[in-house]
Enzyme design. Structure first.
Site, mmCIF file in Angstrom:
data_model
loop_
_atom_site.group_PDB
_atom_site.id
_atom_site.type_symbol
_atom_site.label_atom_id
_atom_site.label_comp_id
_atom_site.label_asym_id
_atom_site.label_seq_id
_atom_site.Cartn_x
_atom_site.Cartn_y
_atom_site.Cartn_z
ATOM 1 N N ASP A 16 88.332 11.343 35.997
ATOM 2 C CA ASP A 16 89.586 10.603 36.140
ATOM 3 C C ASP A 16 90.319 11.008 37.423
ATOM 4 O OD1 ASP A 16 91.484 8.776 35.389
ATOM 5 O OD2 ASP A 16 92.544 10.121 34.030
ATOM 6 N N GLY A 17 91.105 10.067 37.946
ATOM 7 C CA GLY A 17 91.973 10.364 39.071
ATOM 8 C C GLY A 17 91.507 9.843 40.418
ATOM 9 N N ASN A 18 90.429 9.076 40.439
ATOM 10 C CA ASN A 18 89.920 8.566 41.719
ATOM 11 C C ASN A 18 90.944 7.671 42.429
ATOM 12 O OD1 ASN A 18 87.141 9.631 41.684
ATOM 13 N ND2 ASN A 18 86.878 8.294 39.920
ATOM 14 N N ARG A 19 91.554 6.758 41.678
ATOM 15 C CA ARG A 19 92.508 5.821 42.296
ATOM 16 C C ARG A 19 93.797 6.535 42.706
ATOM 17 N NH1 ARG A 19 93.146 1.070 38.141
ATOM 18 N NH2 ARG A 19 93.042 2.841 36.704
ATOM 19 N N ARG A 20 94.271 7.460 41.864
ATOM 20 C CA ARG A 20 95.485 8.197 42.220
ATOM 21 C C ARG A 20 95.259 9.067 43.453
ATOM 22 N NH1 ARG A 20 96.716 11.139 36.853
ATOM 23 N NH2 ARG A 20 94.569 10.511 36.377
ATOM 24 N N THR B 256 83.962 0.400 28.911
ATOM 25 C CA THR B 256 84.151 -1.007 28.564
ATOM 26 C C THR B 256 85.532 -1.485 29.014
ATOM 27 O OG1 THR B 256 84.802 -0.246 26.345
ATOM 28 C CG2 THR B 256 82.550 -1.029 26.620
ATOM 29 N N GLU B 257 86.507 -0.576 29.045
ATOM 30 C CA GLU B 257 87.854 -0.929 29.508
ATOM 31 C C GLU B 257 87.884 -1.243 31.005
ATOM 32 O OE1 GLU B 257 87.154 1.669 27.600
ATOM 33 O OE2 GLU B 257 88.146 1.112 25.711
ATOM 34 N N ASN B 258 86.911 -0.715 31.750
ATOM 35 C CA ASN B 258 86.870 -0.987 33.192
ATOM 36 C C ASN B 258 86.612 -2.455 33.512
ATOM 37 O OD1 ASN B 258 85.336 2.212 34.004
ATOM 38 N ND2 ASN B 258 87.485 1.605 34.025
ATOM 39 N N ARG C 74 89.602 -4.301 34.952
ATOM 40 C CA ARG C 74 90.130 -4.015 36.286
ATOM 41 C C ARG C 74 89.920 -5.208 37.216
ATOM 42 N NH1 ARG C 74 88.925 2.440 37.372
ATOM 43 N NH2 ARG C 74 90.229 3.149 35.642
ATOM 44 N N GLU D 19 82.510 19.505 17.205
ATOM 45 C CA GLU D 19 83.598 20.420 17.544
ATOM 46 C C GLU D 19 83.471 20.911 18.990
ATOM 47 O OE1 GLU D 19 83.856 23.532 14.646
ATOM 48 O OE2 GLU D 19 84.487 22.179 13.071
#
Length: 304
Positions: A33-37, A79-81, A84, A222
């Site tokens: 995470d964080g590529n766009r930011r 799947t949420e991508n 975009r 776990e």
């Protein structure tokens, strides 16, 4: 001058961390995470962030090989991508396609016998990406020393729902009875997934959630989870070492809890034969040696 000192301190800290570790998890899964930011803060386009993140992915493969990790799963496209903007999707598809082909041809991949696999609803991807997946899988199909899973068009809830519906249909047809629905019945209906349960999940970018990633393989096992603030393009080897330290601490805590439960069980034994109690204690002697000794008699048997 200050930057040189900072790098030197970081190298020392990295060496100290590595000396503290006694091993490595067999299977690490990463939410990149964080590529766009990262790109926004650097004044670039989102596509620049994805390209920078791909370079971190290459380094991650080297770190895993050096530290003895046997399986790595990367959350490359959820799947949420698909929600975009089309131009971002196209750039990601181009990047995934090129990197799959590049990895499949890399000398290090073949030297280290890395098997590349795609997991998820791959049939939803563009033809060029599916062809790259097929190329990478065919080129590395004979290897088993290290496994690289690339999660593409992957969504954990969709995977579990699909498996549940398939089980329901099997029961309705009479192919499966309700009493026969067990872990194996679910697992054989999941997407083709990782070879092992996940030991450690890493999420970069500062958010503290696992975002629908491998719920069956991770939470049920776990798995330890390590959240960190660096964006994926900024993720360093020292961050990876800190994640592994978190995993080892989690494992130690888990063993301690099991040992404490075993001791509580032994203390509650009444008419159970003492030899059986000794067998229980022997399994956890290394975890809580002091307390175990208190429960041992002089002849090595459990005191009643």
């Amino acid at each position: 001058m200050l930057e040189a000192v900072r790098r030197r301190v970081l190298r020392v800290y990295e060496r100290l961390l590595e000396r503290e570790l006694s091993g490595a998890p067999a299977h690490v899964a990463v939410i990149q995470d964080g590529n766009r930011r990262y790109a926004r803060e650097e004044g670039g386009e989102a596509t620049d962030g994805y390209s920078a993140g791909a370079r971190t992915t290459e380094r991650m493969l080297d770190w895993c090989a050096d530290l003895g990790v046997e399986e790595l799963t990367l959350y490359a496209f959820s799947t949420e991508n698909f929600d975009r903007p089309p131009e971002q999707q196209e750039h990601l598809f181009d990047l995934i396609e090129s990197k799959l082909r590049e990895f499949a041809d890399r000398e290090e991949v073949h030297d280290r016998e890395v098997r590349i696999r795609a997991i998820g609803e791959v049939d939803r991807l563009p033809a060029r990406v599916r062809e790259a997946v097929d190329y990478a899988e065919r080129r590395t199909a004979g290897y088993d020393r290290f496994t690289l899973n690339v999660a593409l068009a992957y969504g954990g809830r969709a995977e579990l729902l699909s498996a549940a519906r398939d089980v329901a249909r099997a029961v309705e047809r009479g192919d499966l009875s309700a009493d026969e629905v067990d872990v194996a019945a679910i697992e054989e209906r999941l997407y083709r997934g990782p070879a092992r349960d996940v030991d450690l999940i890493i999420r970069t970018g500062g958010d503290e959630r696992t975002s629908n990633f491998l719920p069956w393989h991770a939470n049920g096992n776990e798995a330890a989870v390590f959240f960190c603030s660096p964006y994926w393009p900024e993720f360093r080897r020292v961050d990876f070492l800190r994640a592994i330290r978190t995993y080892e601490s989690r494992q130690a805590s888990w063993r301690q809890s099991r040992a404490e439960r075993a001791l509580a069980l032994v203390r509650s034994l009444g008419d159970v034969e003492l030899v059986e109690a000794r067998q229980v204690l022997a399994r956890f002697r290394d975890a809580l040696p002091g307390e175990v000794e208190e429960l041992d008699g002089e002849d090595g048997q459990v005191a009643d």
